[in-house]
Design a protein around this motif. Sequence first.
Motif, mmCIF file in Angstrom:
data_model
loop_
_atom_site.group_PDB
_atom_site.id
_atom_site.type_symbol
_atom_site.label_atom_id
_atom_site.label_comp_id
_atom_site.label_asym_id
_atom_site.label_seq_id
_atom_site.Cartn_x
_atom_site.Cartn_y
_atom_site.Cartn_z
ATOM 1 N N PHE A 89 0.516 5.151 1.324
ATOM 2 C CA PHE A 89 0.223 4.222 0.236
ATOM 3 C C PHE A 89 1.191 4.401 -0.928
ATOM 4 O O PHE A 89 1.587 3.427 -1.570
ATOM 5 C CB PHE A 89 -1.222 4.401 -0.240
ATOM 6 C CG PHE A 89 -2.251 3.993 0.772
ATOM 7 C CD1 PHE A 89 -2.296 2.699 1.252
ATOM 8 C CD2 PHE A 89 -3.162 4.903 1.264
ATOM 9 C CE1 PHE A 89 -3.241 2.324 2.184
ATOM 10 C CE2 PHE A 89 -4.110 4.540 2.195
ATOM 11 C CZ PHE A 89 -4.151 3.246 2.666
ATOM 12 N N ARG A 90 1.573 5.624 -1.208
ATOM 13 C CA ARG A 90 2.548 5.858 -2.277
ATOM 14 C C ARG A 90 3.905 5.237 -1.924
ATOM 15 O O ARG A 90 4.568 4.651 -2.781
ATOM 16 C CB ARG A 90 2.711 7.364 -2.517
ATOM 17 C CG ARG A 90 1.542 8.022 -3.229
ATOM 18 C CD ARG A 90 1.910 9.422 -3.701
ATOM 19 N NE ARG A 90 2.222 10.314 -2.585
ATOM 20 C CZ ARG A 90 1.329 11.039 -1.932
ATOM 21 N NH1 ARG A 90 0.056 10.962 -2.287
ATOM 22 N NH2 ARG A 90 1.689 11.834 -0.942
ATOM 23 N N VAL A 127 -8.003 5.242 7.116
ATOM 24 C CA VAL A 127 -7.537 5.179 5.725
ATOM 25 C C VAL A 127 -7.276 6.580 5.184
ATOM 26 O O VAL A 127 -6.309 6.805 4.440
ATOM 27 C CB VAL A 127 -8.568 4.434 4.857
ATOM 28 C CG1 VAL A 127 -8.194 4.535 3.381
ATOM 29 C CG2 VAL A 127 -8.658 2.973 5.268
ATOM 30 N N ALA A 128 -8.116 7.532 5.560
ATOM 31 C CA ALA A 128 -7.918 8.906 5.109
ATOM 32 C C ALA A 128 -6.576 9.446 5.582
ATOM 33 O O ALA A 128 -5.844 10.100 4.823
ATOM 34 C CB ALA A 128 -9.055 9.795 5.617
ATOM 35 N N GLU A 174 -12.481 13.004 2.907
ATOM 36 C CA GLU A 174 -12.116 11.661 2.450
ATOM 37 C C GLU A 174 -13.154 10.616 2.829
ATOM 38 O O GLU A 174 -13.124 9.484 2.338
ATOM 39 C CB GLU A 174 -10.768 11.260 3.062
ATOM 40 C CG GLU A 174 -9.601 12.145 2.673
ATOM 41 C CD GLU A 174 -9.154 11.923 1.248
ATOM 42 O OE1 GLU A 174 -9.228 10.772 0.784
ATOM 43 O OE2 GLU A 174 -8.735 12.896 0.594
ATOM 44 N N SER A 191 3.545 1.324 -2.270
ATOM 45 C CA SER A 191 3.370 0.911 -3.666
ATOM 46 C C SER A 191 4.652 1.115 -4.462
ATOM 47 O O SER A 191 5.086 0.227 -5.211
ATOM 48 C CB SER A 191 2.224 1.701 -4.299
ATOM 49 O OG SER A 191 1.031 1.499 -3.585
ATOM 50 N N ARG A 193 -3.726 7.835 3.652
ATOM 51 C CA ARG A 193 -3.635 8.365 2.289
ATOM 52 C C ARG A 193 -3.038 9.765 2.284
ATOM 53 O O ARG A 193 -2.159 10.083 1.477
ATOM 54 C CB ARG A 193 -5.015 8.395 1.631
ATOM 55 C CG ARG A 193 -4.961 8.686 0.144
ATOM 56 C CD ARG A 193 -6.318 8.551 -0.481
ATOM 57 N NE ARG A 193 -7.016 9.815 -0.526
ATOM 58 C CZ ARG A 193 -6.826 10.739 -1.464
ATOM 59 N NH1 ARG A 193 -5.952 10.544 -2.423
ATOM 60 N NH2 ARG A 193 -7.515 11.854 -1.452
ATOM 61 N N ALA A 214 -11.256 2.207 -0.697
ATOM 62 C CA ALA A 214 -10.239 3.244 -0.500
ATOM 63 C C ALA A 214 -8.907 2.840 -1.132
ATOM 64 O O ALA A 214 -8.186 3.680 -1.675
ATOM 65 C CB ALA A 214 -10.055 3.518 0.991
ATOM 66 N N ILE A 215 -8.579 1.555 -1.063
ATOM 67 C CA ILE A 215 -7.331 1.079 -1.668
ATOM 68 C C ILE A 215 -7.371 1.274 -3.181
ATOM 69 O O ILE A 215 -6.378 1.700 -3.794
ATOM 70 C CB ILE A 215 -7.088 -0.402 -1.320
ATOM 71 C CG1 ILE A 215 -7.016 -0.578 0.194
ATOM 72 C CG2 ILE A 215 -5.816 -0.916 -1.991
ATOM 73 C CD1 ILE A 215 -5.991 0.286 0.884
ATOM 74 N N VAL A 263 -6.749 4.860 -4.081
ATOM 75 C CA VAL A 263 -5.356 5.274 -3.931
ATOM 76 C C VAL A 263 -4.457 4.611 -4.974
ATOM 77 O O VAL A 263 -3.583 5.258 -5.572
ATOM 78 C CB VAL A 263 -4.856 4.946 -2.513
ATOM 79 C CG1 VAL A 263 -3.363 5.194 -2.393
ATOM 80 C CG2 VAL A 263 -5.610 5.763 -1.482
ATOM 81 N N TYR A 271 5.839 12.493 1.034
ATOM 82 C CA TYR A 271 5.035 11.989 2.140
ATOM 83 C C TYR A 271 5.323 12.803 3.386
ATOM 84 O O TYR A 271 6.337 13.491 3.491
ATOM 85 C CB TYR A 271 5.321 10.513 2.389
ATOM 86 C CG TYR A 271 6.680 10.214 2.985
ATOM 87 C CD1 TYR A 271 6.827 9.954 4.347
ATOM 88 C CD2 TYR A 271 7.824 10.185 2.183
ATOM 89 C CE1 TYR A 271 8.075 9.693 4.890
ATOM 90 C CE2 TYR A 271 9.065 9.913 2.715
ATOM 91 C CZ TYR A 271 9.186 9.666 4.066
ATOM 92 O OH TYR A 271 10.416 9.407 4.603
#
Length: 476
Positions: A152-153, A143-144, A340, A156, A147, A188-189, A192, A290
């Motif tokens: 994730f950006r 997950v770190a 993280e 989303s 992110r 974690a979600i 973020v 990103y």
Amino acid sequence: MDMNSSAPSAKSEGAEPHALALATSAKNAPVGLRAALSGVALVVLGSLLAAALFFVAGKAITFALQSAPNGGNGKTAVATLVFIATYVIIAIGKLPGYQLDRAGAALLGASFMVGLGVVSLDEAYHAIDFDAITLLLGMMIVVANLRLSGFFRLVSNYAVTRAHHPLLLLFAIILVSGLLSAFLVNDAICLVMTPIVLQLVRRLKRDPVPYLLAVAMASNVGSTATITGNPQNMIIGAFSRIPYGAFAAALWPVALVGLLATTALIALAYRREFLVAARLPILAQRPTRYHRALAMKAVLVTVGMMILFFAGEPVAKVAIVGGALLLLTRKVKADKVYREIDWPLLLMFVGLFIVVTGLETTLLTPELVGKLGRLDLASAPVLTAITAGLSNLVSNVPAVLVMRPFVDGLADPKRAWLIVAMASTLAGNLTLVGSVANLIVAQRARAQGVDIDFWTYFKVGAPLTLLTIVFGAWWL
């Protein structure tokens, strides 16, 4: 105030004895000074009382250990006291007057269990379920990397910027939060998604509160679906040995119905925001920052891990190997990834494993477990109600650890573990403090000037918890 009128004269100070001078000064001192003197006196008395209590408690514990036959009754008393004290601190979040948090309380409790002879050091080592710790650590690393890469950006922004009505935007946020939480750690979600959603709704000039509620509630509900959705499910997966695919097959309908219920209840609670004909304005597209190479690598590793999970490979092994592979990079320093990782959470798990084992070996005898088994824990409604209540009392991870000796002794422990996973996760939506995910959303929102209070959360969270848990108990 005339300071000269209240100050004692130099003559009287020199003539009176020291004790009388102090009493006279305190009597004639300004209100603020008298309050300060009273505060000092209370602190001194409180410190003396605390020292006396610690001394008496230490003597009582020592006496119990020495006087009881073979140390049995004394160990039971010590284990019970340490267990209760640890869980009380975990329930309230912090020891009043001290900086001892949940992780520290678990470590201190584990140390007492070993130091006072309730469990040996070898028994403490064997009490730790390293499968659960390894799985959680591996998933945190994955997950770190996702992110840090900006993945994730990307997801989303792609989803929510294509929703042109408030209700569609709400559903997009719930869907993204729920799906990501189903396969990755929900805490974690929330970490973020909260700033991403907050930034977006502010650009759209909408009320941010219902959208932030959607992030918290959907992440809890979505994480019900798989072993890797949240920490308590990871522990249950390690305890029960239920295959990843079987776990998901049993609980994904509960998560799906829960996400739909989340959308409906938030929309009904905020009718003026969602049940309107007005459409959202079209925003100018902003480039999303990103790291392409890192994002592609992290996604490929994550997809590969999910395939191996469903193929029946040991989830802890897959998670730690996947996480380690992602550390092999030229672009991102390893310490950025390490920052993280929620190290206090891992420490709390280790401590709680030992604390609960200390209680099991002394207090939870087969006879006592058999008596408590008469509560008909094999019944889904009963087991659901007990798990949900305990999860809101001491948090879901400690609740799962406490339930282990009772669940393992049932006729169908795998079904019982699925019920515990469902109830302990969905119970987190009851109140604002019901899960760490909720607190993350509330704290990050408050830092940006948006306040989500207890009742704002409760008016949606309470009916959502009731509906989803009732459906989950019926389904299972």
